[in-house]
Each structure stands twice: as C-alpha cells, then as structure tokens.
Design an enzyme around this catalytic site. Structure first.
Site, mmCIF file in Angstrom:
data_model
loop_
_atom_site.group_PDB
_atom_site.id
_atom_site.type_symbol
_atom_site.label_atom_id
_atom_site.label_comp_id
_atom_site.label_asym_id
_atom_site.label_seq_id
_atom_site.Cartn_x
_atom_site.Cartn_y
_atom_site.Cartn_z
ATOM 1 N N LYS A 161 0.864 -1.185 0.000
ATOM 2 C CA LYS A 161 0.000 0.000 0.000
ATOM 3 C C LYS A 161 0.899 1.233 0.000
ATOM 4 C CE LYS A 161 -4.119 0.768 2.388
ATOM 5 N NZ LYS A 161 -5.088 0.974 1.323
HETATM 6 N N1 PMP Z 1 -7.082 -2.921 -3.304
HETATM 7 C C1 PMP Z 1 -6.639 -1.660 -3.143
HETATM 8 C C2 PMP Z 1 -5.894 -0.998 -4.252
HETATM 9 C C3 PMP Z 1 -6.889 -0.978 -1.941
HETATM 10 O O1 PMP Z 1 -6.470 0.271 -1.769
HETATM 11 C C4 PMP Z 1 -7.628 -1.628 -0.907
HETATM 12 C C5 PMP Z 1 -7.942 -0.905 0.375
HETATM 13 N N2 PMP Z 1 -6.936 -1.077 1.320
HETATM 14 C C6 PMP Z 1 -8.039 -2.957 -1.126
HETATM 15 C C7 PMP Z 1 -7.751 -3.572 -2.332
HETATM 16 C C8 PMP Z 1 -8.740 -3.731 -0.028
HETATM 17 O O2 PMP Z 1 -7.819 -4.075 0.962
HETATM 18 P P1 PMP Z 1 -8.263 -4.254 2.485
HETATM 19 O O3 PMP Z 1 -9.363 -5.245 2.481
HETATM 20 O O4 PMP Z 1 -7.051 -4.758 3.162
HETATM 21 O O5 PMP Z 1 -8.696 -2.936 2.964
#
Ligand code: PMP
Length: 310
Positions: A161
C-alpha cells in the site's frame, strides 16, 4: 469520493502523541516529493451493546504493513506490538464513540534529494478519523471497466500500500465518476481483471465464488481474506482464485467489491450491463450480513479479530 476529514485530536508523530495540528512535515520530505510512503487503513466499528469501538483485524493489518517494509527498505524503531498499541491509543485518545478509520503510515522522512530507498531515513505516524459507509452498500454500484490499467507489480508493487501508487487509483476513480459511474474496475496489462480502485473484486458464477489471484497485480486485501474464510466456513461455498476475463463480468450471476473502506459492496451493473437481475444477489447479501455481524463482534467464532479500544 474524497472524504471530509474529521480527525481525532491526538496523532502519533515523531515518536510521541501530539495534537493533530502539530503533526506536520516539511515540503522537502522525501515521501512528499517521491511518494515513498507505506500505509494501512483499518476500521473500528462502534458496538452499541458494549459501548466500545472494536478494531477489525488489527494484527493482520499491522502484519501486512510490516512485511511490506522490505519492499521499500523501511526501518523504524516501532515494532509490531508497539504499532498495534499506538493504533489503539490514538482511538482511545479521540474519545470517539462511532465508526473510525485508523491510518498508520511509514514514510521516508529524510529531507534529501533523489528517488532512492536504501539508506533513506523512515518515520512512523498514525492518526484516526471518523468514518461511516464510504460507498453505497445497499442498492448496488454502477461500475465501469477503466481505460486506466492497474499498475504492474513489477512497476510499482501493487501488493504494497504505497502512497505514490494511489495516483493509479485516483485516475481510475476520477474517470469513472466523470462518466457518471460509482466505481471503476481495472484490467491488468494482459487484459484480465485486477480489482477496483481501492477494493478487491469477487464474482459469483454457478454457485462458486471467484476472485483474482495474489499474482494479479492486486493489493492482497485483509477483507478479501475475511470474505474467503467466511464464504467457506459460514456459507459452505467453494472459493476459487483464478484470473477473471473482462467478459465474465458481463455474464456472471453476482459481483461485489470488498475492502476496509468499501466493506462488502454489491455491484448492479458493469459498463451499463445489468449484473444478474440488477439487484444485490443472495450470496452477496448473505456475505454482507455475516461480515457486519463479525466486525461488530457478534460472532463468537471470530471474536479474536476484534480488538476493543476502551
Ligand atoms: N485494493 C486496493 C488498491 C486498496 O487500496 C484496498 C484498500 N486497502 C483494497 C484492495 C482492499 O484491501 P483491504 O481489504 O485490506 O482494505
């Protein structure tokens, strides 16, 4: 959608808890210039029965955060235990009694020139804001396949991220909104499906749940893992991780996004073609129900995923 920030009064910055308005960086900060930050987004749900905020899957978020340090050559004094404590503490010091979103961030804090990673000092900070539903999760979203491709893991690692990589999300989400859609679905450079602009994607086809694999240039979502486990254990449904073709989005029975922000969000149309009968389908609705039960601490089997704040 840009969220109007209502932050908690106290943030963690440069090794201590400070008033949030004092948590400021220089314009010469490496991360500000080159996008060299790594972050997490974690939700806390207010549980009225317990008059408490329950942070969902805190340990799993901190684990993903720290694993990705290696990609960006990050090194900070705060270890996983301390980061968890800080996340809880910023919420506790906010005094909030409603839904919250916690943002731990590790960034290249050195005031130095040059887009390099090794040997550039990093720092950790953390803040909290109030957050309710981020996208419509009841009637279904109208989405479009984006003309922007999902960034390749070999260009800017999609599994991390990284702050800079959200340019990709912003381009796709902006294009979709400008064309009158709620959200975007990215394809990869090879033309297969990756995910939404900040959320993973699941499709229901012939009573099986299908999602794109960890090698499909996706962020490996914590919610994605949760949905996979709940679908198998609570709905007894088979889950398959495999590439998804664009046209499968037009012929599947159900489609939904999931993510910390999006939660479980059914999709009712793709490129103006109705998904199923245009209503959230039974699997999406059931998973949504189970998910909300779990995050609000009401499912004893999964209670260990919830960390109480107060
Ligand atoms: N893909 C992207 C590009 C994201 O930014 C997110 C949000 N964090 C997700 C998927 C979903 O991830 P998570 O379930 O860990 O929030």
């Amino acid at each position: 959608m840009a969220i109007h920030m209502q932050p908690g009064p106290i943030a963690y910055f440069e090794g201590k808890f400070v008033p949030v308005e004092q948590a400021k960086v220089s314009i010469m900060t490496h991360a500000f210039n080159y996008g060299t930050g790594l972050f997490e987004g974690i939700r806390g749900y207010y549980c009225a029965d317990e008059d408490n905020i329950l942070i969902f899957k805190l340990k799993e978020h901190v684990d993903r955060f720290i694993r990705n340090f290696n990609i960006l050559c990050m090194d900070i004094p705060e270890g996983p235990q301390r980061i968890e404590e800080i996340c809880v503490e910023v919420v506790r010091r906010s005094g909030f009694k409603e839904g919250v979103y916690i943002r731990p961030l590790c960034y290249k804090s050195e005031l130095s020139l040059g887009p390099k990673l090794k040997g550039v000092e990093s720092s950790f900070c953390c803040y909290v804001i109030k957050l309710g539903d981020y996208v419509d999760i009841s009637s279904g979203l109208d989405v479009a396949v984006s003309s922007w491709r999902r960034l390749s893991d070999n260009a800017i690692p999609s599994r991390a991220k990284c702050t800079g990589s959200y340019i990709n999300s912003a381009l796709a989400a902006t294009e979709a909104k400008q064309a009158g859609f709620d959200e975007a679905i990215y394809l990869r450079e090879d033309g297969t499906v990756a995910e939404g602009s900040a959320m993973n994607i699941f499709m229901v086809l012939n009573n099986r749940l299908i999602t794109t694999p960890p090698t499909a240039d996706i962020l490996l979502g914590i919610t994605r893992n949760t949905v996979i486990q709940l679908a198998q254990e609570e709905l007894g449904i088979e889950v398959i991780e495999r590439p998804i073709a664009r046209t499968e989005l037009y012929v599947c029975d159900e489609l939904f996004f999931c993510g910390t922000g999006a939660q479980v969000a059914p999709v009712r149309s793709v490129d103006r073609r109705m998904v199923g009968n245009g209503e959230p389908g039974p699997v999406s609705k059931r998973l949504q129900e189970v998910y909300f039960n779990v995050v609000q601490g009401k499912a004893p089997t999964y209670r260990q995923w919830c960390t109480p704040v107060y």
